[in-house]
Design a protein around this motif. Sequence first.
Motif, mmCIF file in Angstrom:
data_model
loop_
_atom_site.group_PDB
_atom_site.id
_atom_site.type_symbol
_atom_site.label_atom_id
_atom_site.label_comp_id
_atom_site.label_asym_id
_atom_site.label_seq_id
_atom_site.Cartn_x
_atom_site.Cartn_y
_atom_site.Cartn_z
ATOM 1 N N GLN A 1 -2.053 6.535 -6.107
ATOM 2 C CA GLN A 1 -1.795 7.084 -4.784
ATOM 3 C C GLN A 1 -0.473 7.835 -4.776
ATOM 4 O OE1 GLN A 1 -2.398 4.260 -1.567
ATOM 5 N NE2 GLN A 1 -3.533 2.901 -2.934
ATOM 6 N N HIS B 1 -0.641 5.390 1.330
ATOM 7 C CA HIS B 1 -0.863 4.018 0.883
ATOM 8 C C HIS B 1 -2.181 3.528 1.474
ATOM 9 C CE1 HIS B 1 0.277 0.106 -0.723
ATOM 10 N NE2 HIS B 1 -0.234 -0.414 0.384
ATOM 11 N N ARG C 1 5.797 -0.552 1.237
ATOM 12 C CA ARG C 1 4.462 -0.796 0.680
ATOM 13 C C ARG C 1 4.135 -2.288 0.685
ATOM 14 N NH1 ARG C 1 2.015 3.507 -1.789
ATOM 15 N NH2 ARG C 1 3.318 5.339 -2.170
#
Length: 563
Positions: free
Chosen positions: A216, A221, A251
């Motif tokens: 990614q 995300h 994240r």
Amino acid sequence: MDASTLFAYWLEMQCRMIGGTVRGVVWWGGSDESGELHPAACWPDASGDVSAWLNLVHRGGDLGSDAFIAPLSVADNAGPHYLVVCPLHVGGRVTGLVAIEVVQNDQAHLQSMLELLQWGGIWLELLLKEQGRRQDNGRAWLLKVLAKIYSNADRQAWIDCVAEALSCSRVALVWYKHGRWRLQLLSGRRHIDPRCQRARSLAGDIGATLENMRAQPDTRHIAPLKNKAGELIGGLLLERPSDRPFTQSERLWCEQLAVYAGPLLTLVRGAQPGMLKRGLSVFGAGLHRLLGRGWFKFKLATLGLSMALVLAAMVPVEYRVSAPATLEGRIQRVVTAPRDGYIASAEVRAGDEVKAGDILAVLDSRDLALEAEKWRNQRAQWQKSYRQALADRKPAEARIQHARVAQADAELALIEAQLARNTLRAPIDGIVVSGDLSQLLDAPVSRGDILFEVAPLEAYRVVLQVDDRDVAALQAGQPGELAMDGLPGQYLPFRISRITPMAQVREGRNRFRVEAELSGTAQSLRPGMAGKGKISVGRHSLLWIVGHRTVDWLRLQSWVWWF
């Protein structure tokens, strides 16, 4: 930033700020009730045995004592080595300590190093408190988002809350069911069609990323959503602008949100009954009230409603199709410009009643008068030449001059005819439907331009714009009634004479032009008046009249989607 990274960053800053530092270490016990310390960070690396330092610290005093300086027995030509030890406080409680090994001869400099290390300990305490505050805010935000999922008051509220808190340009929730990925929610879009191409493409992209574990970009995300059994049930997409990539800690927050949101979403979806289940529940409750004891008012209302439905389904009434209507003259005569010229005067305008032969307008005739005068002079010259040729006994010349005289007579006759048509007159008795030249005096007109339209006052036709859903029920000869907006108390009967087989788009719908003839007239009718017309197409039950359009729409949709 996690605690280990914070300690390493702080220790490196302290060791570089204090000159002569050989190495340093931070021991941390945190919230451990046993009070046992563990190495949390080392500088410049983790090599070297520092366990002897901890024994030296215990010999120098308790963990809660003040900072101190102790000599080290190290063989080095650079100078004596000292261990500078300072306890670390958080909230007034000692939770760790820092020790650095320095090479220094001057005791005053050693005291300065100790003071710097103490000030650094205060700075570390502030950093730890700020980190704790951020973690508390993150936990509060996570609880807020999870509460919005559980309350289910607004399905869109929690996805918008995630987008706002993480500064995301787009947040999407997809659901995996029966082997297909389907878009459920999209931030900033309360109403979405999961069947459109863009929604299907987005859901497929998220699903492919989760199934194939694709890499990614920094601004995107995708977190998997799983139920309690660990089965994949959906995915959460979070996207940011190109100038704001996700950090590692952010994240981790996204992953933590997905871990808690997956089982909770499964629980909420399972708690929501389907449409069939809700319908059966309502039907069962109504049946219980109808057959059980009590509920007299409900039973009476149900009986009355049933009788009304039976009457509506059995008693036929007249069904009439309504449509917008306008009034036009059955005959419309136009008055056009007979030649190129200019408007000299205008006697009438739209709305005036005229008689056949009345003057409507007059065109400027000065150019024709000058043309006629030119041809008269030319004729006189040719006539004189003709007579002279006869006197001189020249027959050929006489014939030529005679032909020229005839040409001049023809031109004069044409000009006289044009002068006669220069005055525009009403062709019939009636009303001027269109045309107002009073504001266009001395304006040029071209031959064939429509200047006036005149319609008779006694002969009208009704033009109805019938919706394409109702035109199939119409036939020539069907009766109806017309109510004009300007004459709401008068209802004029008419009969359909012609149905145009071509549709026109009016007011966003397809409509057919239907013409009808009035059976009677009113003195106050004028062409161009608008109103409503109702056409009698037969007798049907009241229930059919109310619900036939809904039934037709359901038939069409069922054919489009299933058959």
